[in-house]
Design a protein around this motif. Structure first.
Motif, PDB file in Angstrom:
ATOM      1  N   PHE A  72      45.355  31.638  42.086  1.00 45.42           N
ATOM      2  CA  PHE A  72      45.835  33.012  42.198  1.00 45.42           C
ATOM      3  C   PHE A  72      47.027  33.281  41.289  1.00 45.42           C
ATOM      4  O   PHE A  72      47.483  34.404  41.190  1.00 45.42           O
ATOM      5  N   LEU A  73      47.550  32.258  40.654  1.00 50.81           N
ATOM      6  CA  LEU A  73      48.731  32.417  39.818  1.00 50.81           C
ATOM      7  C   LEU A  73      48.396  32.789  38.389  1.00 50.81           C
ATOM      8  O   LEU A  73      49.214  33.365  37.690  1.00 50.81           O
ATOM      9  N   GLU A  74      47.206  32.451  37.949  1.00 49.11           N
ATOM     10  CA  GLU A  74      46.852  32.654  36.546  1.00 49.11           C
ATOM     11  C   GLU A  74      45.874  33.798  36.356  1.00 49.11           C
ATOM     12  O   GLU A  74      45.062  33.781  35.449  1.00 49.11           O
ATOM     13  N   LEU A  75      45.939  34.788  37.207  1.00 51.50           N
ATOM     14  CA  LEU A  75      45.078  35.955  37.059  1.00 51.50           C
ATOM     15  C   LEU A  75      45.607  36.819  35.923  1.00 51.50           C
ATOM     16  O   LEU A  75      46.808  37.025  35.806  1.00 51.50           O
ATOM     17  N   SER A  76      44.714  37.328  35.132  1.00 47.25           N
ATOM     18  CA  SER A  76      45.134  38.238  34.068  1.00 47.25           C
ATOM     19  C   SER A  76      45.257  39.639  34.652  1.00 47.25           C
ATOM     20  O   SER A  76      45.283  39.805  35.859  1.00 47.25           O
ATOM     21  N   GLY A  77      45.277  40.639  33.842  1.00 44.40           N
ATOM     22  CA  GLY A  77      45.403  42.011  34.306  1.00 44.40           C
ATOM     23  C   GLY A  77      44.153  42.558  34.960  1.00 44.40           C
ATOM     24  O   GLY A  77      44.146  43.665  35.453  1.00 44.40           O
ATOM     25  N   ARG A  78      43.078  41.762  34.970  1.00 37.73           N
ATOM     26  CA  ARG A  78      41.829  42.224  35.576  1.00 37.73           C
ATOM     27  C   ARG A  78      41.666  41.646  36.971  1.00 37.73           C
ATOM     28  O   ARG A  78      42.270  40.641  37.324  1.00 37.73           O
ATOM     29  N   ALA A  79      40.798  42.250  37.756  1.00 39.34           N
ATOM     30  CA  ALA A  79      40.495  41.756  39.094  1.00 39.34           C
ATOM     31  C   ALA A  79      39.452  40.646  39.011  1.00 39.34           C
ATOM     32  O   ALA A  79      38.618  40.629  38.115  1.00 39.34           O
ATOM     33  N   ALA A  80      39.526  39.701  39.955  1.00 35.77           N
ATOM     34  CA  ALA A  80      38.565  38.602  40.028  1.00 35.77           C
ATOM     35  C   ALA A  80      37.986  38.557  41.434  1.00 35.77           C
ATOM     36  O   ALA A  80      38.665  38.851  42.412  1.00 35.77           O
ATOM     37  N   THR A  81      36.719  38.171  41.533  1.00 36.09           N
ATOM     38  CA  THR A  81      36.081  37.991  42.831  1.00 36.09           C
ATOM     39  C   THR A  81      36.358  36.574  43.305  1.00 36.09           C
ATOM     40  O   THR A  81      36.055  35.620  42.599  1.00 36.09           O
ATOM     41  N   VAL A  82      36.952  36.435  44.495  1.00 34.40           N
ATOM     42  CA  VAL A  82      37.267  35.115  45.038  1.00 34.40           C
ATOM     43  C   VAL A  82      36.470  34.804  46.292  1.00 34.40           C
ATOM     44  O   VAL A  82      36.568  33.720  46.840  1.00 34.40           O
ATOM     45  N   LEU A  83      35.686  35.776  46.748  1.00 37.32           N
ATOM     46  CA  LEU A  83      34.920  35.598  47.969  1.00 37.32           C
ATOM     47  C   LEU A  83      33.649  36.427  47.864  1.00 37.32           C
ATOM     48  O   LEU A  83      33.713  37.650  47.737  1.00 37.32           O
ATOM     49  N   LYS A  84      32.497  35.756  47.869  1.00 39.11           N
ATOM     50  CA  LYS A  84      31.212  36.457  47.865  1.00 39.11           C
ATOM     51  C   LYS A  84      30.880  36.827  49.301  1.00 39.11           C
ATOM     52  O   LYS A  84      30.842  35.966  50.171  1.00 39.11           O
ATOM     53  N   LEU A  85      30.666  38.110  49.554  1.00 37.14           N
ATOM     54  CA  LEU A  85      30.435  38.590  50.907  1.00 37.14           C
ATOM     55  C   LEU A  85      29.050  39.209  51.041  1.00 37.14           C
ATOM     56  O   LEU A  85      28.562  39.861  50.124  1.00 37.14           O
ATOM     57  N   LYS A  86      28.443  39.001  52.210  1.00 42.81           N
ATOM     58  CA  LYS A  86      27.148  39.615  52.493  1.00 42.81           C
ATOM     59  C   LYS A  86      27.344  41.106  52.748  1.00 42.81           C
ATOM     60  O   LYS A  86      28.450  41.560  53.036  1.00 42.81           O
ATOM     61  N   ASP A  87      26.255  41.863  52.707  1.00 43.02           N
ATOM     62  CA  ASP A  87      26.310  43.298  53.007  1.00 43.02           C
ATOM     63  C   ASP A  87      26.875  43.511  54.407  1.00 43.02           C
ATOM     64  O   ASP A  87      26.492  42.824  55.358  1.00 43.02           O
TER      65      ASP A  87
END
Length: 157
Positions: A72-87
């Protein structure tokens, strides 16, 4: 530099940099990456400095996943998905986890689960892992919440 991670209900995370807030004051949406516009913000979590421990993510289906804080420390200015969730499943809470603490997860009916934070109970996982189910909801239960306890059993939120 003071920074925080912003988590959305869809399992995405972005790094917020507050150093620009003094020059350009505004509401939280002003500091979101463009790719997160319109998403429901679940939590803004200040990152511990120096970085230690891991971050635990609790979803509405009772799954709990621990990730190394370094991710979580090296995130750039974009968003990242860290958890794939079901509908129909959303991210509900994010907590900083340290090995000298305990995790408490509760349901709306008052059921509680208390676990020591360690590799045997809550292993640190990679981004693609879903994490184990910690607490299954009974009919009519909702709103799982989690918090941490330190070694003297004091609640840390």
């Amino acid at each position: 530099m003071c920074s925080s991670d912003l988590f959305t209900a869809s399992g995405r995370v972005a790094l917020l940099r507050w150093e620009f807030a003094g020059q350009q004051p505004g509401n939280l949406e002003k500091f979101l990456p463009d790719s997160l516009q319109g998403e429901q913000v679940v939590q803004v979590l200040p990152l511990p400095h120096p970085p230690e421990g891991s971050l635990g993510l609790l979803s509405s289906d009772g799954r709990f996943k621990r990730l190394p804080i370094e991710e979580f420390l090296e995130l750039s200015g974009r968003a990242a998905t860290v958890l794939k969730l079901k509908d129909g499943v959303i991210l509900q809470r994010v907590v900083v986890c340290r090995n000298d603490q305990e995790l408490v997860v509760g349901s709306s009916s008052g059921r509680l689960l208390r676990l020591a934070v360690n590799e045997a109970n809550l292993p640190v996982m990679g981004r693609v892992a879903q994490g184990p189910t910690l607490l299954r909801l009974l009919p009519g239960e909702a709103d799982r919440k989690s918090t941490r306890l330190n070694s003297s059993h004091t609640v840390i939120s």
